[in-house]
Design an enzyme around this catalytic site. Structure first.
Site, PDB file in Angstrom:
ATOM      1  N   TYR A 140       0.826  -1.217   0.000  1.00 45.48           N
ATOM      2  CA  TYR A 140       0.000   0.000   0.000  1.00 45.48           C
ATOM      3  C   TYR A 140       0.858   1.264   0.000  1.00 45.48           C
ATOM      4  CZ  TYR A 140      -4.781  -1.662   0.748  1.00 45.48           C
ATOM      5  OH  TYR A 140      -6.027  -2.196   0.596  1.00 45.48           O
ATOM      6  N   LYS A 191       2.671 -15.346   2.587  1.00 44.72           N
ATOM      7  CA  LYS A 191       2.874 -16.065   1.322  1.00 44.72           C
ATOM      8  C   LYS A 191       4.374 -16.327   1.247  1.00 44.72           C
ATOM      9  CE  LYS A 191       1.451 -17.771  -2.622  1.00 44.72           C
ATOM     10  NZ  LYS A 191       0.599 -18.971  -2.727  1.00 44.72           N
ATOM     11  N   ASP A 223      -3.445 -18.063   0.423  1.00 46.35           N
ATOM     12  CA  ASP A 223      -4.424 -18.753  -0.436  1.00 46.35           C
ATOM     13  C   ASP A 223      -5.166 -19.822   0.363  1.00 46.35           C
ATOM     14  OD1 ASP A 223      -1.984 -20.089  -0.270  1.00 46.35           O
ATOM     15  OD2 ASP A 223      -1.997 -20.788  -2.344  1.00 46.35           O
ATOM     16  N   ASP A 247      -6.626  -6.676   3.991  1.00 45.01           N
ATOM     17  CA  ASP A 247      -7.722  -5.984   3.293  1.00 45.01           C
ATOM     18  C   ASP A 247      -8.667  -7.013   2.689  1.00 45.01           C
ATOM     19  OD1 ASP A 247      -9.155  -3.864   2.023  1.00 45.01           O
ATOM     20  OD2 ASP A 247      -8.095  -4.350   0.153  1.00 45.01           O
ATOM     21  N   ASP A 251     -12.597  -8.537   4.281  1.00 49.68           N
ATOM     22  CA  ASP A 251     -13.867  -8.481   3.536  1.00 49.68           C
ATOM     23  C   ASP A 251     -14.490  -9.870   3.469  1.00 49.68           C
ATOM     24  OD1 ASP A 251     -13.591  -5.747   2.903  1.00 49.68           O
ATOM     25  OD2 ASP A 251     -14.416  -6.075   0.888  1.00 49.68           O
TER      26      ASP A 251
HETATM   27  C1  IPM Z   1     -10.526  -0.808   3.717  1.00 46.98           C
HETATM   28  C2  IPM Z   1     -10.737  -0.203   2.359  1.00 46.98           C
HETATM   29  C3  IPM Z   1      -9.566   0.724   2.052  1.00 46.98           C
HETATM   30  C4  IPM Z   1      -8.314  -0.125   2.022  1.00 46.98           C
HETATM   31  C5  IPM Z   1      -9.723   1.552   0.773  1.00 46.98           C
HETATM   32  C6  IPM Z   1     -11.005   2.339   0.753  1.00 46.98           C
HETATM   33  C7  IPM Z   1      -8.542   2.459   0.553  1.00 46.98           C
HETATM   34  O1  IPM Z   1     -10.889  -1.201   1.403  1.00 46.98           O
HETATM   35  O2  IPM Z   1     -10.456  -0.041   4.695  1.00 46.98           O
HETATM   36  O3  IPM Z   1     -10.446  -2.026   3.809  1.00 46.98           O
HETATM   37  O4  IPM Z   1      -7.990  -0.718   0.992  1.00 46.98           O
HETATM   38  O5  IPM Z   1      -7.650  -0.197   3.066  1.00 46.98           O
HETATM   39 MG    MG Z   2     -11.002  -3.131   2.205  1.00 46.30          MG
END
Ligand code: IPM
Ligand code: MG
Length: 356
Positions: A140, A191, A223, A247, A251
């Protein structure tokens, strides 16, 4: 002295959901919580007002604050802006500026929502995972990065995955200490079979583990971790990983619980100053319609009370109020199912206030 909370409503559904958390905060203030509130724009809203997604106005207040409550940033109207001006850059900038390196993302399944998950109830019931994501390093922020013409005259995009030892050590400590307060199991995701940066990650995590003999450390390739998270998610207690893997996996973990609309997060510095935000995004498609789920934001406020203000009683009071409205059968559209009562964003906020 009263503590300072900076509220950053942001974009999309941000202002609506933050308004509900503010109602909750007002009740706590009336009951003696000694905080003052300030407000500033971040992301697209800040670009519209100041021409920058993290303007000086916001930066100054953010640096002074004891804790920050954020809605969400981003929207399609900003997608064509130069990259440094985009809303997401505002979020990355505030994380970096305040050194908020430790991102805690709990994925908890509330029993009332067992059917909201796309996975079978027996796979997810009782789920309680904490993902500890490193937030200010990795690909990042690694340099060099960009888009260039390569030696063959072809355009190419490039980024750099890099982790300094100190960055790995400090996030590992956060994760081990979190595991000590839970079921004492920590899984470090890497990884290491392919990427040197994460081979190094693993080496340092193993070294830090010597200081935490009471925690059982395991390692998993990312993975495989993605597969295990849907195959048998309850095998995990605390997961620690780098910025990009965290990240993605957070999710994924969120959907085990049925709705990303339920999940709070905390991003902390070394001294537990924190930025608290729902794990979901700005949902521009439903912005302004009063249908968004404010519970992740309200639960983020609970995390603020716990981590930045060390007020466990108040944190639990808020969390119990959220559980009470779920038990009453109130649901926003994202978690609605037959037999429950569909309510708006503001009605959900009012219900939590009533339950307090
Ligand atoms: C998160 C989001 C952010 C990230 C984006 C919006 C920059 O996806 O907080 O997980 O990738 O960290
Ligand atoms: Mg995110």
């Amino acid at each position: 002295m009263s503590k300072k909370i900076l509220v950053l409503p942001g974009d999309g559904i941000g202002p609506e959901i933050v308004a509900q958390a503010k109602k909750v905060l007002n009740v706590l203030q009336a009951d003696g919580l000694d905080v003052t509130l300030d407000e500033a724009p971040l992301g697209g809203a800040a670009y519209d007002q100041y021409g920058s997604p993290y303007p000086e106005f916001t930066q100054k207040l953010a640096r002074e604050a004891d804790a920050i409550l954020l809605g969400a940033v981003g929207g399609p109207q900003y997608d064509q802006l130069d990259r440094p001006l985009r809303p997401e850059r505002g979020l990355l900038a505030i994380r970096k500026d305040l050194n908020l390196f430790a991102n805690l993302r709990p994925a908890i399944l509330y029993p009332e929502l067992a059917n909201a998950s796309t996975l079978k109830p027996e796979v997810v019931s009782g789920l309680d995972i904490l993902i500890v994501r490193e937030l200010t390093g990795d690909i990042y922020f690694g340099q060099p990065r960009g888009i260039r013409i390569n030696e063959h005259g072809e355009r190419e995009g490039f980024n750099t995955m890099v982790y300094a030892e100190s960055e790995i050590r400090r996030i590992a400590h956060v994760a081990f200490q979190a595991a000590q307060k839970r079921n004492k199991k920590l899984c470090s995701v890497d990884k290491a079979n392919v990427l040197e940066a994460t081979e190094f990650w693993k080496e340092i995590v193993i070294d830090v583990a010597k200081e935490y003999p009471d925690v059982t450390l395991s390692h998993m390739y990312v993975d495989n971790a993605a597969m295990q998270l849907v195959r048998n998610p309850k095998q995990f207690d605390v997961v620690v990983t780098g910025n990009i893997f965290g990240d993605i996996l957070s999710d994924q973990a969120s959907m085990l619980t049925g709705s990303i609309g339920m999940l709070p997060s905390a991003s902390l510095d070394q001294n537990n100053k924190g930025l608290y935000e729902p794990s979901h995004g700005s949902a521009p498609d439903i912005a302004g319609k009063n249908v968004a789920n404010p519970l992740a934001t309200i639960l983020s406020l609970a995390m603020m009370l716990r981590y930045s203000f060390n007020d466990e009683a108040a944190a639990q009071r808020v969390e119990n109020a959220v559980k009470a409205v779920l038990a009453k059968g109130l649901r926003t559209a994202d978690i609605y199912e037959a037999g429950t009562e569909k309510v708006s964003c503001s009605a959900m906020g009012d219900a939590v206030v009533a339950a307090l």
